[in-house]
Design an enzyme around this catalytic site. Structure first.
Site, PDB file in Angstrom:
ATOM      1  N   PHE A 233       0.655  -1.235  -0.021  1.00  0.00           N
ATOM      2  CA  PHE A 233       0.291  -0.203   0.598  1.00  0.00           C
ATOM      3  C   PHE A 233       0.923   1.487  -0.319  1.00  0.00           C
ATOM      4  O   PHE A 233       0.714   2.627   0.744  1.00  0.00           O
ATOM      5  CB  PHE A 233      -0.304   0.027   1.305  1.00  0.00           C
ATOM      6  CG  PHE A 233      -1.742  -1.077   1.628  1.00  0.00           C
ATOM      7  CD1 PHE A 233      -2.722  -1.278  -0.023  1.00  0.00           C
ATOM      8  CD2 PHE A 233      -1.129  -1.968   2.329  1.00  0.00           C
ATOM      9  CE1 PHE A 233      -3.124  -3.449   0.517  1.00  0.00           C
ATOM     10  CE2 PHE A 233      -2.680  -3.628   2.471  1.00  0.00           C
ATOM     11  CZ  PHE A 233      -3.135  -3.597   1.394  1.00  0.00           C
ATOM     12  N   THR A 464      -2.076  -8.821  -6.143  1.00  0.00           N
ATOM     13  CA  THR A 464      -2.595  -7.666  -7.426  1.00  0.00           C
ATOM     14  C   THR A 464      -2.873  -8.566  -8.424  1.00  0.00           C
ATOM     15  O   THR A 464      -3.980  -8.951  -8.747  1.00  0.00           O
ATOM     16  CB  THR A 464      -2.579  -6.722  -7.254  1.00  0.00           C
ATOM     17  OG1 THR A 464      -1.199  -6.297  -8.242  1.00  0.00           O
ATOM     18  CG2 THR A 464      -2.361  -5.629  -6.248  1.00  0.00           C
ATOM     19  N   GLN A 609      -9.112  -6.192  -6.858  1.00  0.00           N
ATOM     20  CA  GLN A 609      -8.635  -4.395  -6.601  1.00  0.00           C
ATOM     21  C   GLN A 609      -9.496  -3.840  -6.037  1.00  0.00           C
ATOM     22  O   GLN A 609      -9.175  -2.899  -5.419  1.00  0.00           O
ATOM     23  CB  GLN A 609      -7.776  -4.264  -7.859  1.00  0.00           C
ATOM     24  CG  GLN A 609      -6.350  -4.977  -8.208  1.00  0.00           C
ATOM     25  CD  GLN A 609      -5.251  -4.062  -7.985  1.00  0.00           C
ATOM     26  OE1 GLN A 609      -4.972  -3.527  -6.570  1.00  0.00           O
ATOM     27  NE2 GLN A 609      -4.471  -3.455  -8.505  1.00  0.00           N
ATOM     28  N   GLU A 676      -4.880   2.450  -7.232  1.00  0.00           N
ATOM     29  CA  GLU A 676      -4.695   3.179  -6.309  1.00  0.00           C
ATOM     30  C   GLU A 676      -6.247   4.297  -6.591  1.00  0.00           C
ATOM     31  O   GLU A 676      -6.983   4.680  -5.728  1.00  0.00           O
ATOM     32  CB  GLU A 676      -4.213   4.156  -6.969  1.00  0.00           C
ATOM     33  CG  GLU A 676      -2.808   4.572  -6.699  1.00  0.00           C
ATOM     34  CD  GLU A 676      -1.267   4.034  -6.441  1.00  0.00           C
ATOM     35  OE1 GLU A 676      -2.896   4.512  -4.650  1.00  0.00           O
ATOM     36  OE2 GLU A 676      -0.652   3.918  -6.047  1.00  0.00           O
TER      37      GLU A 676
END
Length: 710
Positions: A233, A464, A609, A676
């Site tokens: 992150f 991911t 995600q 993001e």
């Protein structure tokens, strides 16, 4: 390859899924090494001052101890080598509570932990500690970074006073911590002057460069191995002192050394999302056309370094506003350096902007979706560039239909079921779409009448699905089944690549692999000396020409044309909350994220995600907050017992939709990135739903029962 046989765009299972669920995937501390020793850090118990004396005699003579390393015996390191946060044991100065001041190396982890508690430290404490944000924020300073200087459009702030309708409000977001499932950890192994670091690194080559520079080595002397990462992150984007201190320890004891941060140490070792106070002023005409926007952020940074997340980025581009001021002011404090945290600036900034838009819509008596659509910009307001594509309006309209927005009651506090209040909220978000330089090597081999491919690239996988989407890209580019593709990533000895940061990973890695597939096919065609009516695949050429092995490397860059456009992913977030009017408990019963992010390589991993970002956004809105003890500058929240992240019971039904978007401007494959943007706008949508349910506007996160009941 025929369209029906292509795998890109299909939600295939993760190719490394079985490895992960059976425990065979190798994370940083999973690598075996002969004669392994274990290191444990010990930290400062003051926030500002200096060390007068370290008494480590008891620790040195404790069972199993191999070394006690402090600033008194640590080697000279390059403090400007690119590591974040300092704390490299280069002097007695203390700049934040929990700063590394030494480490113990022992035969076992338990022996090292015991000995670390035996070290006694005498400090000279500064009388000028800066640990109270409320006090320090009274006198903030202009940041040093050029990109953080005041951004003024039109008449700036002065236009706010002439608007027909305006709102002015202050929004606060607290300190948050990253807390990936896998804490930061490293194994260091020296072979003569060559160093291998097994480490969780979002940017493989960046970790290599910073470790080498800090240790006064050449990059080729350092190898980073990081095929699997248990989350990051942003905290594993740049590297911190623990990486190099593990190498220092291994060199001093002449053995491999393992160092893993504890969960408590994660609070003051690898950065944080800083606390922000954001003042928003919106001005508009009575029919809802924005005329002015002011977004002023006051935040904090470290005493001896600067990082400020760009909270005003969304305010620069989301809406057509002729007059705007975006400003930042910061106060240096005796806290660890803040750093990139998922959706840096955009997640926190969107909470302020999108909450303010909701407030303005309520004041004007306009539907919040209608207000946003009314102020949709035709070009990027921040620089005048045309959009490569922009899907905000489509996200809002498609999301409203799917979510059932027409069932929302416009008057707050009027939708009740028993003791529960029901509310709907909406908020938008954005994140830049970029490709970064990356290289890929493809090796083809012919065995028993079948073609196999190995793809090598120093990419990273945070969990991911990098391995899977690269296998899909290579399969389509080479004309092979996914089962005949091997992906090798996470090693600095491979062709260099961008990192899994800033939503550049998928676009950079996949385009590099795709370019390599095109190049190897071209080279095999040339090698064959034949002309084909229909272009064959690389796999077909290997078979027809009976080529036993062939390889090539491609070095990929973003299209130069992309700089002429403003390239972004966009979203619209819809939240339904249910609030018990007696207890004040908030439950997000439904959440829908609609995202326009170009080509979706794998809908299954993409959905993961997005909903992962949504879950953190729920935590941001309702539970997450790191609290500083104003007496000492330490964190009162030091574990998951008091730093609350959402659990399964806290999260209702989550859903994700993707807009079918073709945008080939950012890169050849039209990939925009979703890592993001999944968190951007989420907290605002929930806060707006809380207002719709209760009529109470909570402007300071997290939204806890005490705030609703007060």
């Amino acid at each position: 390859m025929e369209e029906k046989n292509k795998t890109i765009g299909k939600g295939i299972d993760r190719i490394d899924g079985i490895l992960k669920i059976t425990g065979k995937a190798t994370y940083a501390t999973d690598y075996p090494a002969k004669n392994m020793a274990y290191a444990v850090l010990f930290k400062s118990t003051i926030a500002a001052g200096k060390i007068i004396k370290i008494d480590s005699e008891a620790a040195k003579h404790a069972a199993g101890v191999l070394a006690v390393i402090t600033h008194e015996n640590a080697p000279k390191l390059n403090v400007k080598g690119g590591l974040r946060g300092g704390a490299l044991l280069q002097g007695p100065e203390i700049t934040f509570h929990g700063q590394h001041i030494g480490l113990v190396v022992a035969e076992t982890f338990e022996q090292a932990t015991n000995a670390a508690h035996l070290v006694k430290v005498v400090y000279e404490q500064s009388k000028h500690e800066k640990i109270d944000f409320e006090r320090e924020a009274q006198n903030p300073q202009m940041p040093k970074g050029k990109e953080l200087q005041d951004f003024v459009r039109g008449d700036g702030k002065s236009a706010a006073g002439t608007a027909e309708v305006s709102i002015e409000a202050q929004y606060e977001t607290p300190i948050e911590h990253h807390h990936p499932l896998e804490p930061h950890s490293t194994i260091a192994v020296w072979e003569a002057d060559l160093l291998t670091l097994y480490n969780g690194s979002q940017i493989i080559n960046g970790a290599q460069a910073s470790a080498a520079a800090t240790l006064n080595l050449k990059p080729e002397q350092v190898r980073i191995v990081s095929p699997y990462i248990g989350g990051g992150f942003g905290s594993k984007g740049g590297q911190w002192a623990n990486l190099v201190l593990t190498a220092v320890a291994a060199k001093m004891v002449n053995r491999p050394v393992k160092l893993a941060l504890t969960r408590q140490q994660m609070f003051n070792s690898v950065g944080l999302r800083q606390r922000n106070i954001q003042k928003i002023i919106l001005g508009a005409s009575k029919d809802g056309k924005l005329s002015s926007l002011v977004h002023e952020t006051v935040t904090h940074t470290a005493i001896n370094d600067e990082y400020i997340e760009p909270c005003g980025d969304c305010s620069k581009i989301m809406y057509e506003v002729p007059n705007a001021l975006i400003s930042y002011r910061a106060v240096p404090m005796h806290l660890i350096l803040p750093t990139y945290t998922r959706g840096p600036g955009k997640s926190t900034g969107s909470f302020a902007l999108e909450s303010a838009m909701d407030e303005l819509a309520h004041k004007l008596g306009i539907d919040p979706i209608e207000l946003r659509i009314k102020n949709e910009p035709k070009t990027d307001p921040s620089n005048g560039k045309p959009w490569s594509s922009r899907t905000t309006v489509q996200c809002l309209k498609e999301g409203a239909k799917a979510f059932g927005w027409d069932k929302r009651k416009a008057e707050p506090g009027t939708h009740k079921i028993g003791n529960d209040l029901i509310g709907y909220g909406v908020a938008c978000g954005t994140y830049p779409a970029r490709q970064r330089d990356s290289s890929a090597l493809i090796k083809l081999s012919l065995k028993n009448g079948k073609v196999f491919a190995t793809v090598e690239i120093a990419a990273s996988d945070l969990g991911t699905g990098t391995n899977t989407i690269l296998a899909q890209t290579a399969a389509d580019g080479l004309g092979l089944p996914v089962a005949q593709i091997t992906i090798t990533i996470g090693d600095s000895s491979l062709p260099p690549a961008a990192g899994s940061v800033g939503s550049v990973g998928a676009s950079s890695f996949a385009n590099a692999v795709n370019d390599a597939c095109t190049k190897i096919t071209d080279e095999l065609l040339l090698k064959s000396g034949k002309q084909f009516f229909v272009r064959p695949t690389a796999a077909e050429l290997m078979l027809s020409e009976k080529t036993t092995s062939f390889q090539t490397r491609s070095d990929s860059k973003a299209p130069a044309e992309a700089e002429k456009y403003s390239c972004h992913s966009f979203n619209a977030n819809f939240a339904e909350v249910r609030i018990n009017s007696i207890t004040g408990m908030v439950k997000v019963t439904r959440f829908l994220a609609v995202t326009g992010a170009g080509k979706i390589l794998n809908p299954k991993t993409a959905r993961s995600q997005i909903i992962g970002g949504n879950v953190w956004g729920i935590g941001m809105a309702l539970t997450e907050e790191s609290i500083i003890d104003p007496r000492y500058g330490s964190f009162a929240t030091r574990s998951f017992a008091d730093y609350h992240v959402p659990s399964n019971l806290d999260v209702g039904k989550l859903d994700a939709m993707f807009i079918n978007e073709i945008d080939l401007v950012p890169n050849k494959m039209g990939i925009k990135g979703i890592g993001e943007v999944g968190i951007v706008g989420v907290a605002a949508a929930i806060a707006n739903a809380v207002f719709n349910a209760t009529g109470k506007r909570i402007r300071a996160l997290p939204i806890t029962p005490d705030k609703l009941l007060s």
